[in-house]
Design an enzyme around this catalytic site. Structure first.
Site, PDB file in Angstrom:
ATOM      1  N   ARG A 304       0.832  -1.215   0.000  1.00  0.00           N
ATOM      2  CA  ARG A 304       0.000   0.000   0.000  1.00  0.00           C
ATOM      3  C   ARG A 304       0.865   1.263   0.000  1.00  0.00           C
ATOM      4  NH1 ARG A 304      -5.506   1.525   0.459  1.00  0.00           N
ATOM      5  NH2 ARG A 304      -6.338  -0.549   0.773  1.00  0.00           N
ATOM      6  N   GLU A 706     -10.015   5.609   7.303  1.00  0.00           N
ATOM      7  CA  GLU A 706      -8.584   5.901   7.275  1.00  0.00           C
ATOM      8  C   GLU A 706      -8.188   7.213   6.590  1.00  0.00           C
ATOM      9  OE1 GLU A 706      -8.071   1.857   5.614  1.00  0.00           O
ATOM     10  OE2 GLU A 706      -6.255   1.833   6.835  1.00  0.00           O
TER      11      GLU A 706
HETATM   12  N1  MTE Z   1     -12.307   4.665  14.751  1.00  0.00           N
HETATM   13  C1  MTE Z   1     -12.337   4.296  16.048  1.00  0.00           C
HETATM   14  N2  MTE Z   1     -13.099   5.010  16.893  1.00  0.00           N
HETATM   15  N3  MTE Z   1     -11.621   3.240  16.520  1.00  0.00           N
HETATM   16  C2  MTE Z   1     -10.813   2.495  15.684  1.00  0.00           C
HETATM   17  O1  MTE Z   1     -10.171   1.547  16.128  1.00  0.00           O
HETATM   18  N4  MTE Z   1      -9.970   2.189  13.385  1.00  0.00           N
HETATM   19  C3  MTE Z   1      -9.696   2.840  12.101  1.00  0.00           C
HETATM   20  C4  MTE Z   1     -10.957   3.510  11.563  1.00  0.00           C
HETATM   21  N5  MTE Z   1     -11.560   4.321  12.581  1.00  0.00           N
HETATM   22  C5  MTE Z   1     -10.751   2.867  14.297  1.00  0.00           C
HETATM   23  C6  MTE Z   1     -11.552   3.961  13.874  1.00  0.00           C
HETATM   24  C7  MTE Z   1      -9.196   1.939  11.093  1.00  0.00           C
HETATM   25  S1  MTE Z   1      -7.563   1.564  11.093  1.00  0.00           S
HETATM   26  C8  MTE Z   1     -10.011   1.409  10.127  1.00  0.00           C
HETATM   27  S2  MTE Z   1      -9.395   0.422   8.914  1.00  0.00           S
HETATM   28  C9  MTE Z   1     -11.446   1.688  10.094  1.00  0.00           C
HETATM   29  O2  MTE Z   1     -11.868   2.488  11.179  1.00  0.00           O
HETATM   30  C10 MTE Z   1     -12.182   0.341  10.117  1.00  0.00           C
HETATM   31  O3  MTE Z   1     -13.544   0.472  10.189  1.00  0.00           O
HETATM   32  P1  MTE Z   1     -14.477   0.717   8.905  1.00  0.00           P
HETATM   33  O4  MTE Z   1     -14.023  -0.217   7.850  1.00  0.00           O
HETATM   34  O5  MTE Z   1     -15.817   0.436   9.417  1.00  0.00           O
HETATM   35  O6  MTE Z   1     -14.263   2.150   8.519  1.00  0.00           O
HETATM   36  N1  LUZ Z   2      -5.451  -4.609   5.529  1.00  0.00           N
HETATM   37  C1  LUZ Z   2      -5.194  -5.495   4.570  1.00  0.00           C
HETATM   38  C2  LUZ Z   2      -5.609  -3.315   5.248  1.00  0.00           C
HETATM   39  O1  LUZ Z   2      -5.034  -6.666   4.876  1.00  0.00           O
HETATM   40  N2  LUZ Z   2      -5.135  -5.085   3.294  1.00  0.00           N
HETATM   41  C3  LUZ Z   2      -5.291  -3.798   2.931  1.00  0.00           C
HETATM   42  O2  LUZ Z   2      -5.219  -3.473   1.740  1.00  0.00           O
HETATM   43  C4  LUZ Z   2      -5.525  -2.866   3.942  1.00  0.00           C
HETATM   44  N3  LUZ Z   2      -5.659  -1.567   3.661  1.00  0.00           N
HETATM   45  C5  LUZ Z   2      -5.859  -0.698   4.631  1.00  0.00           C
HETATM   46  C6  LUZ Z   2      -5.932  -1.149   5.929  1.00  0.00           C
HETATM   47  N4  LUZ Z   2      -5.816  -2.450   6.232  1.00  0.00           N
HETATM   48 MO1  MOS Z   3      -7.211  -0.346   9.587  1.00  0.00          MO
HETATM   49  S1  MOS Z   3      -5.172  -0.120   9.474  1.00  0.00           S
HETATM   50  O1  MOS Z   3      -7.323  -1.096   8.059  1.00  0.00           O
HETATM   51  O2  MOS Z   3      -7.331  -1.616  10.649  1.00  0.00           O
END
Ligand code: MTE
Ligand code: LUZ
Ligand code: MOS
Length: 750
Positions: A304, A706
């Site tokens: 990524r 993200e």
């Molecule tokens: N928001 C909160 N409050 N707590 C979390 O742990 N994780 C982040 C983001 N927002 C997180 C968060 C990350 S790393 C990701 S990948 C996404 O939430 C995952 O959830 P989603 O796919 O429902 O957006």
């Molecule tokens: N996790 C993963 C990820 O396994 N593949 C992905 O492409 C990715 N991208 C964002 C966050 N987590």
């Molecule tokens: Mo988020 S780094 O894809 O858990």
């Protein structure tokens, strides 16, 4: 629409791992971990610990019935050290005792004889030694060698960026309970219930159908529990297998900080070439990723980084190379952005470098090179771009030029406080870059009282995914959200889940939920047609808890309809599967169409640096962000605010510090500073990008988890600009910009 968890959160009634009532006879685990970063494990002495009060059993590698291996992508990570230790914090033995305290007390009595081996903590040293986790990866577009020959301006440099502690409020942990015939139920604080199930099965030798993993919610994951929840669940599972008693392990904060991996630090070299009109013609970049002692998720994180190495810009000639370097640190892992932020930081550094040398603002170079519709990303996907629209809409609302001249005016009359401003465009691809992971399932039951239960593979970790899933079901059935309950994420109800990650959980699991609900709704509508004397199924709809015919409310309500359908023996349950269409990626050519869509946005970040003390404040972050059509603005704005603050923390004050012996020095909250309420921006303004583009997101509501984190990168360059306003200098680009570093740059003569 509020987050459905808000009431129970505020009352302290939400259930986390540590709130699960314990079964009689539960044992408590504590890990004895390596104090040495690299060495031969000659012997482990557990005799004194075994005699310690309340100790039931001590486990070492030789006790495992299954495989001593938890490496998901590369099998290079033993659960318990066997023959060698690779990092400080590597688990060597596990104490099982009657209480948590007694387990910890006994663990301190274990000793190990370790013959030291050379310690490597620098990824460039590892690369020079040829110690790579996987072969180097490369993205190529056009021909950089040829293009550089015709560039008007070429600049080369090096950047450093540090890691980041996840600091989820709930530490890692698991609780495993025996079920009949040698089975296990595992409660885990994990983003990936299936990943936990696989790891548990591997170390116990059990088939997957014997292991149930259940997740209520997490007190934060941020990527740190995508893969690294596995070890603790596996340890508890092994404990159950060997003792036939339930086993719990919830890590203390300092154990968690010491034993788990973090965001990957990177060291990078870049070469950027521009033509006389400031168009970036060529870009060459080499990334050295500090992977730590085993692969964990480092290979896809590295990938990524490549996917996002040109951020929001179109560059016709790109050559990007990435090395995943094995060092003697805890295995680094997923962290919000998943390598994307690291890739973007380097191109922003290269642009800042060019801007400084050419004497033009970075924003001018940034604006001239934004990716447009039809331009090609280095990985072959053709952009449907909102980079320019987000920049322009943001600018017309916030007026960068005015903010810049406000800062300039301030600086002209202020000697010891200086303001800096920076623009930060972001373009983030949505989908797991590994195409097969882009699938999800949802199980929906409509009960005979009209209430609805939904289970999916999505894990609630504060990001509000359960609220969105409930909204999907309520919308399809034309009901209020109170009619829907989203249940725990459980491998018996939903099998073979991808982790909740890549910002895609609401898209994937929401779409599966939509499909399941639509199937049940269509069956119900068929029953409704004769009851409301409609001509066709198309004439009936479900709205506000009633059946509507040709847009008019009938007397047939939802509950009656559901009961009638049940009496007619209609199936009121559905298990649906969704797989993102149209995506692919081929690593043999490093080209494809890996992302369902991209999320775009542009932020303007303003800071004030106290040039006597080196301290700084973030005055504002103003962003124009692409939500698509948000399903829930309260949840989405919360994600943006949280993401921005987390990104600022990474770029400014959070400093992960390992010494040359590989020992974590920033090992507690007294030495590792995260943004608190006093250091968050004084203002965050979020302008939703207005776009009407169709996309593959759930109800056109784009993923939001993200992308906002990367707006935080703007703070780094805003601080740098403020320093440059204080004195003519060229601070080296080495994140985070801690106050100490700011102070050094304000006054050091180099
Ligand atoms: N928001 C909160 N409050 N707590 C979390 O742990 N994780 C982040 C983001 N927002 C997180 C968060 C990350 S790393 C990701 S990948 C996404 O939430 C995952 O959830 P989603 O796919 O429902 O957006
Ligand atoms: N996790 C993963 C990820 O396994 N593949 C992905 O492409 C990715 N991208 C964002 C966050 N987590
Ligand atoms: Mo988020 S780094 O894809 O858990």
């Amino acid at each position: 629409m509020k987050n459905i968890d808000s009431h129970s959160h505020v009352r302290g009634e939400s259930v986390y791992l540590d709130d699960i009532p314990l079964v009689e006879g539960t044992l408590f685990a504590c890990v004895y971990d390596s104090a040495v970063a690299h060495g031969k494990l000659i012997s482990v002495d557990t005799r004194e610990a075994e005699r310690s009060e309340g100790v039931h059993r001590i486990i070492t590698a030789k006790d495992l019935i299954g495989e001593n291996q938890i490496g998901g992508i590369v099998p290079d990570e033993p659960l318990l050290a066997d023959g060698e230790v690779h990092f400080v914090g590597m688990p060597i033995a596990v104490v099982l005792a009657e209480t948590e305290e007694l387990a910890r007390k006994a663990a301190r009595k274990i000793t190990a004889e370790i013959e030291p081996l050379p310690i490597v903590t620098d990824p460039r040293v590892a690369a020079a030694n040829g110690d790579l986790i996987v072969p180097p990866k490369k993205f190529i577009l056009g021909d950089t060698a040829e293009a550089f020959e015709h560039c008007e301006h070429v600049f080369e440099g090096r950047t450093e960026q540090n890691g980041q502690e996840h600091l989820y409020i709930e530490t890692q942990g698991a609780y495993a309970v025996p079920t009949e015939n040698g089975g296990l139920r595992v409660y885990s604080s994990t983003q990936g219930p299936t990943a936990v199930q696989r790891a548990v099965c591997r170390v116990t030798g059990l088939p997957m159908h014997q292991v149930e993993v259940d997740v209520q919610r997490l007190g934060g994951g941020f990527g740190g529990k995508e893969d690294q929840a596995n070890a603790w669940a596996a340890i508890c599972a092994v404990g159950v297998q060997l003792t036939k008693r339930p086993v719990k392990y919830a890590l203390h904060r300092m154990e968690d900080m010491r034993m788990t991996g973090k965001r990957h630090p990177y060291s990078s070299d870049y070469k950027i070439g521009l033509d006389k009109d400031l168009k970036i013609v060529a870009y060459e970049v080499t990334f050295y990723q500090n992977a730590g002692a085993s692969a964990d998720l480092s290979p896809p994180v590295l990938e990524r980084t490549l996917f996002h190495c040109t951020n929001s810009y179109y560059i016709p000639n790109v050559s990007a190379t990435a090395y995943s370097c094995r060092t003697n640190l805890p295995p680094n892992t997923a962290f919000r952005g998943f390598g994307g932020p690291q890739g973007m930081f380097v191109i922003e550094s290269a642009i800042a470098h060019a801007s400084e040398k050419l004497g033009v603002p970075s924003s001018e170079i940034q604006r001239k090179n934004l990716i447009d519709n039809g331009d090609e990303f280095p990985y072959g996907q053709i952009a449907e771009s909102d980079a320019i629209t987000s920049w322009e809409q943001g600018n017309s609302k916030f007026d960068f030029a005015a903010l810049q001249s406000e800062a300039d005016n301030f600086n002209a009359s202020s000697k010891y406080f200086k303001k800096g401003v920076a623009m930060m465009p972001v373009c983030f691809g949505i989908s797991f870059t590994k195409t097969p992971m882009n699938q999800a399932r949802s199980l929906v039951h409509v009960y005979t009282d009209g209430s609805i239960a939904v289970s999916t593979g999505a894990v609630e970790m504060g990001q509000g995914v359960n609220t969105k899933i409930a909204q999907v079901a309520a919308k399809v059935f034309g009901l209020q959200i109170e009619a829907v309950k989203v249940h725990t994420t459980n491998t018996l109800r939903i099998a073979n889940t991808s982790p909740t990650a890549a910002s895609a959980a609401a898209d994937l699991n929401g779409k599966a939920t939509q499909l399941a609900c639509e199937s049940i709704r269509d069956r119900l509508l068929e029953i409704a047609v004769p009851l409301v004397e409609a001509e066709t199924a198309e004439a009936v709809t479900l709205t506000d808890g009633f059946v509507y015919r040709n847009g008019e409310r009938t007397s047939l309500d939802w509950n009656t309809l559901v009961m009638t359908a049940h009496l007619e023996r209609v199936n009121l349950s559905e298990h649906a599967h969704y797989a993102t269409p149209g995506i692919n990626f081929d690593w043999s050519t490093a080209k494809g169409h890996p992302f369902a869509y991209h999320v775009y946005g542009t932020a303007i970040v303003g800071v004030t640096v106290d040039c006597l003390r080196g301290r700084y404040e973030v005055d504002y972050v103003k962003c124009c962000h692409d939500f698509g059509t948000s399903m829930n603005t309260a949840v989405d704005n919360g994600q943006i605010e949280g993401g921005i603050v987390q990104g600022l923390g990474w770029m400014t004050m959070e400093e992960v510090l390992y010494d040359a012996d590989g020992k974590l020095r920033s090992n507690a909250l007294s030495t590792y500073k995260v943004p608190d309420i006093y250091s968050v921006p004084k203002e965050i303004t979020i302008l939703p990008l207005e776009t009407s583009r169709e996309n593959l997101a759930i109800f056109n509501s784009k993923a939001v988890g993200e992308p906002p984190l990367m707006y935080g990168i703007g703070a780094y360059f805003a601080i740098r600009n403020a320093i440059k306003a204080f004195r003519d200098c060229s601070p080296e680009i080495d994140a985070p910009f801690t106050p100490e570093k700011v102070l050094m740059n304000l006054y050091s003569s180099s």
